[in-house]
Design a protein around this motif. Structure first.
Motif, mmCIF file in Angstrom:
data_model
loop_
_atom_site.group_PDB
_atom_site.id
_atom_site.type_symbol
_atom_site.label_atom_id
_atom_site.label_comp_id
_atom_site.label_asym_id
_atom_site.label_seq_id
_atom_site.Cartn_x
_atom_site.Cartn_y
_atom_site.Cartn_z
ATOM 1 N N PRO A 15 0.638 -1.218 -0.126
ATOM 2 C CA PRO A 15 0.056 -0.087 -0.178
ATOM 3 C C PRO A 15 0.777 1.329 -0.211
ATOM 4 C CG PRO A 15 -0.869 -1.503 1.535
ATOM 5 C CD PRO A 15 0.348 -2.258 1.151
ATOM 6 N N SER A 16 2.426 1.135 0.526
ATOM 7 C CA SER A 16 2.910 2.378 0.711
ATOM 8 C C SER A 16 3.284 3.001 -0.965
ATOM 9 C CB SER A 16 4.045 2.275 1.289
ATOM 10 O OG SER A 16 4.834 1.251 0.704
ATOM 11 N N TYR A 17 3.015 2.097 -1.966
ATOM 12 C CA TYR A 17 3.490 2.404 -3.198
ATOM 13 C C TYR A 17 2.125 2.982 -3.974
ATOM 14 C CZ TYR A 17 8.168 0.702 -2.982
ATOM 15 O OH TYR A 17 9.342 0.412 -2.451
ATOM 16 N N PHE A 18 1.058 3.003 -3.337
ATOM 17 C CA PHE A 18 -0.230 3.277 -4.087
ATOM 18 C C PHE A 18 -0.042 4.772 -4.743
ATOM 19 C CE2 PHE A 18 -4.434 5.334 -4.165
ATOM 20 C CZ PHE A 18 -4.794 4.542 -5.033
ATOM 21 N N SER A 19 0.431 5.809 -4.055
ATOM 22 C CA SER A 19 0.218 7.255 -4.697
ATOM 23 C C SER A 19 1.247 7.092 -5.830
ATOM 24 C CB SER A 19 0.701 8.114 -3.679
ATOM 25 O OG SER A 19 -0.295 8.073 -2.341
ATOM 26 N N LYS A 20 2.297 6.644 -5.626
ATOM 27 C CA LYS A 20 3.449 6.629 -6.784
ATOM 28 C C LYS A 20 2.832 6.123 -7.909
ATOM 29 C CE LYS A 20 8.122 5.852 -7.541
ATOM 30 N NZ LYS A 20 9.611 5.326 -7.021
ATOM 31 N N TRP A 21 2.260 4.772 -7.681
ATOM 32 C CA TRP A 21 1.685 4.202 -8.940
ATOM 33 C C TRP A 21 0.686 4.901 -9.606
ATOM 34 C CZ3 TRP A 21 -3.233 2.117 -9.110
ATOM 35 C CH2 TRP A 21 -3.725 1.335 -9.831
ATOM 36 N N GLU A 22 -0.274 5.204 -8.730
ATOM 37 C CA GLU A 22 -1.487 6.235 -9.161
ATOM 38 C C GLU A 22 -1.099 7.271 -10.119
ATOM 39 O OE1 GLU A 22 -5.928 7.305 -7.547
ATOM 40 O OE2 GLU A 22 -4.215 7.923 -6.539
ATOM 41 N N SER A 23 -0.106 7.888 -9.625
ATOM 42 C CA SER A 23 0.369 9.163 -10.332
ATOM 43 C C SER A 23 1.097 8.592 -11.619
ATOM 44 C CB SER A 23 1.642 9.833 -9.449
ATOM 45 O OG SER A 23 2.267 10.764 -10.431
ATOM 46 N N PHE A 58 -4.849 -4.256 -7.926
ATOM 47 C CA PHE A 58 -5.571 -3.419 -8.920
ATOM 48 C C PHE A 58 -5.655 -4.188 -10.444
ATOM 49 C CE2 PHE A 58 -4.334 -0.610 -5.602
ATOM 50 C CZ PHE A 58 -5.371 0.135 -5.325
ATOM 51 N N SER A 59 -6.612 -3.825 -10.924
ATOM 52 C CA SER A 59 -7.017 -4.527 -12.308
ATOM 53 C C SER A 59 -7.397 -2.994 -13.086
ATOM 54 C CB SER A 59 -8.149 -5.388 -12.456
ATOM 55 O OG SER A 59 -8.428 -5.416 -13.692
ATOM 56 N N VAL A 60 -6.220 -2.738 -14.150
ATOM 57 C CA VAL A 60 -6.675 -1.739 -15.142
ATOM 58 C C VAL A 60 -7.114 -2.388 -16.383
ATOM 59 C CG1 VAL A 60 -5.624 0.342 -16.194
ATOM 60 C CG2 VAL A 60 -4.949 -0.280 -13.998
#
Length: 103
Positions: A15-23, A58-60
């Motif tokens: 979960p700590s990588y979520f913001s970086k991944w979302e960006s 997550f599934s994109v």
């Protein structure tokens, strides 16, 4: 009825990588996919499962109306996924799959 394909990319991360991944998906993945298949849509789903072991999954999904769009997307996204591997290493993993609408 014309075929409809979904090019799916599933991501697995702490979960700590979520913001970086979302960006990254907003800045890199979605613009390139939109350039490759203008007007096509995409959706992002969080996979909810008891076996995620505290990780985020997550599934994109990219909607393709035919095999030509699917092929263009799969081949055209190779460079951005190569850069993704350089940026995230093994901290965020992914795999690709293709779904074909049957009805």
């Amino acid at each position: 009825m014309p075929n409809k394909y979904i090019f799916n990319v599933s991501f697995y991360m702490d979960p700590s990588y979520f913001s970086k991944w979302e960006s990254w998906i907003e800045r890199e993945l979605f613009p390139l996919a939109g350039h490759l298949n203008p007007g096509n849509s995409h959706e992002v789903f969080e996979v909810l499962s008891g076996v995620n072991q505290g990780m985020k999954v997550f599934s994109v999904q990219f909607i393709c109306k035919d095999e030509f769009q699917l092929d263009r997307l799969q081949k055209g996204l190779i460079p951005v996924f190569n850069l993704f591997k350089q940026q995230f290493g093994e901290e965020v993993t992914y795999f690709e799959s293709v779904l074909k609408k049957v009805q």
